[in-house]
Design a protein around this motif. Structure first.
Motif: not given
Length: 259
Positions: A212-231
């Motif tokens: 859960t922490l890793i997932a939250c961290y990746q979500g908080f640091n996503s950028k670049g629109g839909a492509e960034g969310v997928g990444a």
């Protein structure tokens, strides 16, 4: 050669940078635990999403894990090995290893990717910025309820997976391998000890916390629109799986060598 050294230096920098950022998120999460008024009503919702809604896939994985373990163990036995040892192999394999690790690996994809995508979408659409504008702590509102729910529900799902795995292993043994229930449970009881319970519970708690922490961290640091969310969702799932395997080895080594 310069390119190789530059590439390695950049990778090392990125590793320690993200490690520091992740440590900061962990610290912010610990401080946000006192803000119960913000996350208190959200924990139950996340427990339902992470735990209750994951039961079907956990049942499916645990059932086949128990059946395969029983068949594989009996396949390698011969007439010189007592049949009751099938129960011993199923009990040890399911409880000590498969129930916690397989559950965590499956949920790393289902839960980890979902959390990263959800928070990542809020990040790129500036909803997290809106929370800050409204004087909400985004860590208290988004991270803490998911971390608490994961830490609580992963052990519950692991216990459930262990029961399903042992039951399907027992049923497979008596129906396919033609051994009695008495022989199966004789082997399971004879070699049972406290590590069979302690080990998967300790693993599942840390698995739930880390995923859960890793997932939250990746979500908080996503950028670049839909492509960034997928990444971000992909990184969350892959990194969580790698962390599960690392923690599996580390915890097993520490607990088993201690005893």
């Amino acid at each position: 050669m310069t390119f190789v050294f530059g590439f390695l230096a950049n990778r090392i920098y990125q590793f320690f940078y993200h490690l520091g950022q992740f440590g900061d998120l962990l610290w912010q999460t610990m401080k946000a635990l006192k803000d119960g008024g913000t996350y208190g009503s959200l924990v139950g919702i996340q427990m339902n999403r992470i735990g209750i809604q994951s039961i079907p896939i956990v049942v499916y994985v645990a059932a086949f894990a128990g059946m395969v373990t029983a068949i594989q163990s009996s396949e390698n036995f011969d007439e010189f090995i007592p049949a009751y040892l099938i129960g011993f192999v199923v009990e040890k394999s399911i409880l000590r290893e498969l129930c916690a690790v397989l559950t965590a690996l499956v949920l790393a994809g289902r839960v980890g990717a979902s959390i990263a995508a959800e928070i990542g979408t809020m990040r790129v659409t500036e909803q997290i910025d809106a929370l800050e504008t409204l004087a909400f702590n985004p860590v208290s509102y988004l991270v803490v309820p998911r971390v608490i729910a994961g830490t609580v529900m992963f052990p519950v799902l692991t216990v459930f997976a262990a029961l399903i795995g042992v039951i399907t292993g027992w049923l497979t043994s008596i129906l396919v391998m033609d051994i009695s229930s008495f022989e199966f449970f004789k082997g399971a009881r004879q070699y049972f000890d406290t590590k069979d319970v302690v080990l998967p519970l300790v693993k599942s708690i840390l698995f739930g916390l880390s995923i859960t922490l890793i997932a939250c961290y990746q979500g908080f640091n996503s950028k670049g629109g839909a492509e960034g969310v997928g990444a971000a969702a992909t990184k969350a799932a892959v990194t969580s799986c790698l962390m599960v395997l690392f923690l599996d080895f580390l915890i097993a080594a520490l607990i088993l060598f201690k005893y």
